[in-house]
Design a protein around this motif. Structure first.
Motif, PDB file in Angstrom:
ATOM      1  N   THR A 103       0.823  -1.204   0.000  1.00 36.38           N
ATOM      2  CA  THR A 103       0.000   0.000   0.000  1.00 36.38           C
ATOM      3  C   THR A 103       0.859   1.255   0.000  1.00 36.38           C
ATOM      4  O   THR A 103       0.556   2.231  -0.695  1.00 36.38           O
ATOM      5  CB  THR A 103      -0.935   0.008   1.223  1.00 36.38           C
ATOM      6  N   ARG A 104       1.942   1.242   0.770  1.00 36.01           N
ATOM      7  CA  ARG A 104       2.829   2.417   0.783  1.00 36.01           C
ATOM      8  C   ARG A 104       3.459   2.642  -0.584  1.00 36.01           C
ATOM      9  O   ARG A 104       3.584   3.793  -1.035  1.00 36.01           O
ATOM     10  CB  ARG A 104       3.900   2.240   1.855  1.00 36.01           C
ATOM     11  N   ASP A 105       3.861   1.573  -1.243  1.00 37.89           N
ATOM     12  CA  ASP A 105       4.405   1.696  -2.609  1.00 37.89           C
ATOM     13  C   ASP A 105       3.348   2.283  -3.546  1.00 37.89           C
ATOM     14  O   ASP A 105       3.636   3.138  -4.390  1.00 37.89           O
ATOM     15  CB  ASP A 105       4.853   0.334  -3.125  1.00 37.89           C
ATOM     16  N   LEU A 106       2.103   1.813  -3.389  1.00 41.30           N
ATOM     17  CA  LEU A 106       1.008   2.311  -4.222  1.00 41.30           C
ATOM     18  C   LEU A 106       0.773   3.800  -3.989  1.00 41.30           C
ATOM     19  O   LEU A 106       0.595   4.563  -4.951  1.00 41.30           O
ATOM     20  CB  LEU A 106      -0.264   1.519  -3.910  1.00 41.30           C
ATOM     21  N   VAL A 107       0.790   4.221  -2.731  1.00 43.96           N
ATOM     22  CA  VAL A 107       0.555   5.622  -2.398  1.00 43.96           C
ATOM     23  C   VAL A 107       1.627   6.516  -3.020  1.00 43.96           C
ATOM     24  O   VAL A 107       1.329   7.599  -3.547  1.00 43.96           O
ATOM     25  CB  VAL A 107       0.511   5.799  -0.868  1.00 43.96           C
ATOM     26  N   LEU A 108       2.877   6.057  -2.996  1.00 45.38           N
ATOM     27  CA  LEU A 108       3.956   6.835  -3.607  1.00 45.38           C
ATOM     28  C   LEU A 108       3.747   6.974  -5.110  1.00 45.38           C
ATOM     29  O   LEU A 108       3.920   8.055  -5.683  1.00 45.38           O
ATOM     30  CB  LEU A 108       5.305   6.155  -3.322  1.00 45.38           C
ATOM     31  N   ARG A 109       3.360   5.892  -5.756  1.00 42.77           N
ATOM     32  CA  ARG A 109       3.136   5.936  -7.202  1.00 42.77           C
ATOM     33  C   ARG A 109       1.948   6.827  -7.551  1.00 42.77           C
ATOM     34  O   ARG A 109       1.951   7.528  -8.572  1.00 42.77           O
ATOM     35  CB  ARG A 109       2.903   4.526  -7.733  1.00 42.77           C
ATOM     36  N   ALA A 110       0.927   6.812  -6.691  1.00 45.13           N
ATOM     37  CA  ALA A 110      -0.291   7.586  -6.969  1.00 45.13           C
ATOM     38  C   ALA A 110      -0.074   9.090  -6.813  1.00 45.13           C
ATOM     39  O   ALA A 110      -0.907   9.879  -7.263  1.00 45.13           O
ATOM     40  CB  ALA A 110      -1.411   7.128  -6.037  1.00 45.13           C
ATOM     41  N   ALA A 111       1.006   9.486  -6.189  1.00 45.39           N
ATOM     42  CA  ALA A 111       1.259  10.914  -5.956  1.00 45.39           C
ATOM     43  C   ALA A 111       1.809  11.622  -7.185  1.00 45.39           C
ATOM     44  O   ALA A 111       1.922  12.845  -7.200  1.00 45.39           O
ATOM     45  CB  ALA A 111       2.224  11.091  -4.783  1.00 45.39           C
ATOM     46  N   GLY A 112       2.149  10.861  -8.234  1.00 43.31           N
ATOM     47  CA  GLY A 112       2.718  11.471  -9.431  1.00 43.31           C
ATOM     48  C   GLY A 112       1.681  12.209 -10.267  1.00 43.31           C
ATOM     49  O   GLY A 112       0.476  12.096 -10.062  1.00 43.31           O
ATOM     50  N   LYS A 113       2.174  12.966 -11.239  1.00 46.49           N
ATOM     51  CA  LYS A 113       1.299  13.712 -12.137  1.00 46.49           C
ATOM     52  C   LYS A 113       0.891  12.828 -13.309  1.00 46.49           C
ATOM     53  O   LYS A 113       1.666  11.998 -13.766  1.00 46.49           O
ATOM     54  CB  LYS A 113       1.998  14.970 -12.649  1.00 46.49           C
ATOM     55  N   PRO A 114      -0.315  13.016 -13.826  1.00 49.84           N
ATOM     56  CA  PRO A 114      -0.754  12.230 -14.979  1.00 49.84           C
ATOM     57  C   PRO A 114       0.034  12.585 -16.232  1.00 49.84           C
ATOM     58  O   PRO A 114       0.306  13.759 -16.486  1.00 49.84           O
ATOM     59  CB  PRO A 114      -2.230  12.598 -15.123  1.00 49.84           C
ATOM     60  N   THR A 115       0.398  11.587 -16.990  1.00 51.08           N
ATOM     61  CA  THR A 115       1.175  11.837 -18.212  1.00 51.08           C
ATOM     62  C   THR A 115       0.327  12.483 -19.293  1.00 51.08           C
ATOM     63  O   THR A 115       0.837  13.224 -20.134  1.00 51.08           O
ATOM     64  CB  THR A 115       1.756  10.524 -18.747  1.00 51.08           C
ATOM     65  N   GLY A 116      -0.982  12.213 -19.267  1.00 51.81           N
ATOM     66  CA  GLY A 116      -1.859  12.754 -20.304  1.00 51.81           C
ATOM     67  C   GLY A 116      -2.492  14.079 -19.955  1.00 51.81           C
ATOM     68  O   GLY A 116      -3.273  14.627 -20.738  1.00 51.81           O
ATOM     69  N   GLY A 117      -2.179  14.616 -18.774  1.00 52.17           N
ATOM     70  CA  GLY A 117      -2.691  15.923 -18.389  1.00 52.17           C
ATOM     71  C   GLY A 117      -4.091  15.926 -17.821  1.00 52.17           C
ATOM     72  O   GLY A 117      -4.617  16.992 -17.490  1.00 52.17           O
ATOM     73  N   ARG A 118      -4.741  14.737 -17.716  1.00 57.39           N
ATOM     74  CA  ARG A 118      -6.102  14.716 -17.179  1.00 57.39           C
ATOM     75  C   ARG A 118      -6.069  14.253 -15.719  1.00 57.39           C
ATOM     76  O   ARG A 118      -5.952  15.051 -14.820  1.00 57.39           O
ATOM     77  CB  ARG A 118      -7.009  13.822 -18.040  1.00 57.39           C
ATOM     78  N   TRP A 119      -6.175  12.956 -15.479  1.00 59.79           N
ATOM     79  CA  TRP A 119      -6.212  12.442 -14.117  1.00 59.79           C
ATOM     80  C   TRP A 119      -5.275  11.253 -13.954  1.00 59.79           C
ATOM     81  O   TRP A 119      -5.014  10.523 -14.901  1.00 59.79           O
ATOM     82  CB  TRP A 119      -7.641  11.992 -13.744  1.00 59.79           C
ATOM     83  N   GLN A 120      -4.763  11.111 -12.753  1.00 61.21           N
ATOM     84  CA  GLN A 120      -4.057   9.894 -12.347  1.00 61.21           C
ATOM     85  C   GLN A 120      -5.076   9.071 -11.559  1.00 61.21           C
ATOM     86  O   GLN A 120      -5.567   9.516 -10.520  1.00 61.21           O
ATOM     87  CB  GLN A 120      -2.862  10.241 -11.465  1.00 61.21           C
ATOM     88  N   ILE A 121      -5.419   7.884 -12.044  1.00 66.13           N
ATOM     89  CA  ILE A 121      -6.502   7.118 -11.437  1.00 66.13           C
ATOM     90  C   ILE A 121      -5.974   5.816 -10.843  1.00 66.13           C
ATOM     91  O   ILE A 121      -5.235   5.072 -11.489  1.00 66.13           O
ATOM     92  CB  ILE A 121      -7.602   6.811 -12.472  1.00 66.13           C
ATOM     93  N   VAL A 122      -6.365   5.564  -9.593  1.00 68.45           N
ATOM     94  CA  VAL A 122      -6.054   4.304  -8.913  1.00 68.45           C
ATOM     95  C   VAL A 122      -7.349   3.519  -8.769  1.00 68.45           C
ATOM     96  O   VAL A 122      -8.255   3.948  -8.050  1.00 68.45           O
ATOM     97  CB  VAL A 122      -5.417   4.536  -7.532  1.00 68.45           C
ATOM     98  N   LEU A 123      -7.441   2.407  -9.463  1.00 69.50           N
ATOM     99  CA  LEU A 123      -8.628   1.549  -9.379  1.00 69.50           C
ATOM    100  C   LEU A 123      -8.243   0.337  -8.532  1.00 69.50           C
ATOM    101  O   LEU A 123      -7.488  -0.522  -8.970  1.00 69.50           O
ATOM    102  CB  LEU A 123      -9.074   1.117 -10.777  1.00 69.50           C
ATOM    103  N   PHE A 124      -8.762   0.302  -7.324  1.00 71.96           N
ATOM    104  CA  PHE A 124      -8.370  -0.702  -6.332  1.00 71.96           C
ATOM    105  C   PHE A 124      -9.523  -1.693  -6.144  1.00 71.96           C
ATOM    106  O   PHE A 124     -10.476  -1.440  -5.423  1.00 71.96           O
ATOM    107  CB  PHE A 124      -8.056   0.006  -5.010  1.00 71.96           C
ATOM    108  N   GLU A 125      -9.443  -2.823  -6.844  1.00 70.13           N
ATOM    109  CA  GLU A 125     -10.450  -3.864  -6.676  1.00 70.13           C
ATOM    110  C   GLU A 125     -10.228  -4.601  -5.354  1.00 70.13           C
ATOM    111  O   GLU A 125      -9.100  -4.742  -4.897  1.00 70.13           O
ATOM    112  CB  GLU A 125     -10.388  -4.860  -7.843  1.00 70.13           C
TER     113      GLU A 125
END
Length: 391
Positions: A103-125
Motif C-alpha cells: 500500500t505504501r508503494d502504491l501511495v507513492l506511485r499515486a502521488a505522481g502527475k498524470p502523463t496525459g494531463g487529465r487524471w491519475q486514477i487508482v482503481l483498487f479492486e
C-alpha cells in the motif's frame, strides 16, 4: 447511455451518477465551475458479487481519462478497458490480504502527475482485503490526495472498509440486476440464444460474469450440475462424507488449473526480466538476484492459490444454498423467480419440511463462515454434509 457503460446491466441510476461526475470532471479540467459535489477525488463502489463493481469503476475511469468524456471508441478508452493506460493503476490483490508495504508503494506511485494531463486514477479492486495497517496507509493518501489523483475503491459493502476511509469516499451502490437485464447483455453483446441466456442469468442470480460462463463454458455448467446433485445424494453417513471429499477435491482441481495457467508465464517473465539466457557484462550479477525474487513470486503465487481455492469452494456453497433456497420457495409456495427449474426441486421439496430446509441453509452458511476462519476445508464441508443428511 454511453457505450462505456453498456455492460452494466440494470444499473441506470449508477450510470447517470457517473456520467454526471465525468462531465463535471471535464469541466474542472477546462477551468469551469461544475455543479457542486458532482465530482470528488475518492469513490467507493459497493454491491454484491457480480453486480458490476469493477466494471462500473473501470468504465468511470475510462470516462475520466477520455478526451471526449467517455466516447468508448478512442485509444484512451480502449487502453483503460485493457488495463494498459499510462494514467491508470489497476490494483487486484491476488492473495487473501493486501499488506502495508504494498500500500505504501502504491501511495507513492499515486502521488505522481498524470502523463496525459487529465487524471491519475487508482482503481483498487477488493479494497476490503487491506490489512489494518494497509488501511491506515491508504487513509492518509485519501485524506490528502494529489491534485489530479482520483481513487476508485471497490468492496462488497461500505462496512467492509474502516469508517475513516468510507466517510471520505463518495459511495456508489450497485444492486443485483434483474435476470432479464443480465440476459439482454448476454444476447446483445455475446450473441447467446435468448432462452439459454435467460436460464443462465437466473442460475447466476444477477452475476453477469457467472451467467456468461454458465452459458458459454460447458465445464462450468457441468461443475454446477455436479454440485446440485449433492442434496439428493447425502442420504446417510457414508454418502455425506464422500460428497464432502468430492466437493473439496473439485475446488482443489479447479484452483490448480487456474493458478497453473497464471504461474508459469509469471515465472518465465521474471527470468527474462533478470536476463536468464543472456550473455554479457552484468548479467551474472543480475542473475544472482533472481533466487530471492523467485522466492517472493512463489510466496505470492501460493497465497493466490489459497485464495482461488477458497473462492471456488465458496462459489460451490453459494450454488448449494441457492438450490435449497429454491426448495424453500417451492415449499412455502412463494411467488418469486427461481434460479433452478421447479421440476428439479419438486421431489426434494415434497420429501421434507420448510423447517428442515432452513436448517440445511443455515448449515451451508455456517460452513462458509468457518472457511473464512481458516478451518480445514474438508472438516468444515464434512460437518456441513452430515448436517444436510440429518435435515
Amino acid at each position: 447511455m454511453s457505450a462505456l457503460f453498456g455492460d452494466l446491466a440494470g444499473q441506470d441510476v449508477v450510470v447517470a451518477q457517473l456520467e454526471k461526475a465525468a462531465a463535471a470532471a471535464t469541466a474542472l479540467l477546462a477551468g469551469h465551475q461544475p455543479e457542486p459535489g458532482a465530482m470528488t477525488h475518492a469513490w467507493l463502489f459497493t454491491g454484491p458479487p457480480g453486480s458490476g463493481r469493477s466494471v462500473a469503476a473501470r468504465a468511470f475511469a475510462a470516462a475520466l481519462l477520455c478526451p471526449s468524456g467517455g466516447c468508448g471508441h478512442c485509444a484512451s478508452c480502449h487502453q483503460v478497458q485493457a488495463g494498459t493506460h499510462a494514467d491508470l493503476m489497476l490494483i487486484r490483490p491476488e492473495g487473501l490480504s493486501y499488506g502495508v508495504k504494498q500500500t505504501r508503494d502504491l501511495v507513492l506511485r499515486a502521488a505522481g502527475k498524470p502523463t496525459g494531463g487529465r487524471w491519475q486514477i487508482v482503481l483498487f479492486e477488493d479494497a476490503d482485503r487491506c490489512t489494518e495497517q494497509a488501511a491506515n496507509a491508504l487513509l492518509k493518501a485519501i485524506e490528502e490526495p494529489a491534485p489530479q489523483t482520483v481513487w476508485l475503491l471497490c468492496a462488497p459493502s461500505a462496512e467492509d472498509l474502516v469508517p475513516t476511509i468510507r466517510s471520505r469516499c463518495r459511495v456508489v451502490s450497485l444492486v443485483v440486476p434483474a435476470s432479464a437485464a443480465v440476459a439482454k447483455v448476454l444476447v446483445t453483446r455475446d450473441g447467446i440464444d435468448p432462452a439459454r441466456a435467460l436460464a443462465a442469468a437466473r442460475a447466476a442470480q444477477g452475476h453477469v460474469g457467472r451467467a456468461r460462463r454458465l452459458a458459454t463454458d460447458s465445464s462450468a455448467a457441468k461443475r454446477r450440475a455436479d454440485v446440485l446433485r449433492l442434496p439428493a445424494s447425502v442420504t446417510s453417513l457414508g454418502p455425506a462424507l464422500s460428497a464432502a471429499a468430492a466437493l473439496v477435491r473439485t475446488a482443489e482441481e479447479e484452483a490448480k488449473a487456474v493458478t497453473e495457467e497464471l504461474d508459469d508465464p509469471e515465472r518465465e517473465a521474471l527470468r527474462r526480466a533478470y536476463g536468464e539466457g543472456s550473455t554479457g557484462k552484468g548479467v551474472a550479477k543480475a542473475m544472482r538476484g533472481v533466487a530471492g525474487a523467485m522466492k517472493d513470486l512463489e510466496d505470492r503465487q501460493k497465497s493466490r492459490a489459497t485464495r482461488v481455492k477458497r473462492d471456488t469452494l465458496d462459489q460451490a456453497l453459494l450454488e448449494l444454498a441457492l438450490f435449497y433456497r429454491d426448495i424453500l420457495m417451492v415449499q412455502v409456495r412463494a411467488d418469486v423467480e427461481l434460479a433452478n427449474p421447479e421440476a428439479d426441486l419438486r421431489a426434494l421439496a415434497d420429501a421434507g419440511s420448510a423447517e428442515a430446509t432452513l436448517r440445511r441453509i443455515q448449515a451451508i452458511m455456517r460452513c462458509r463462515e468457518r472457511l473464512t476462519l481458516n478451518v480445514a476445508p474438508l472438516l468444515a464441508v464434512e460437518e456441513m454434509t452430515l448436517s444436510l443428511a440429518q435435515g
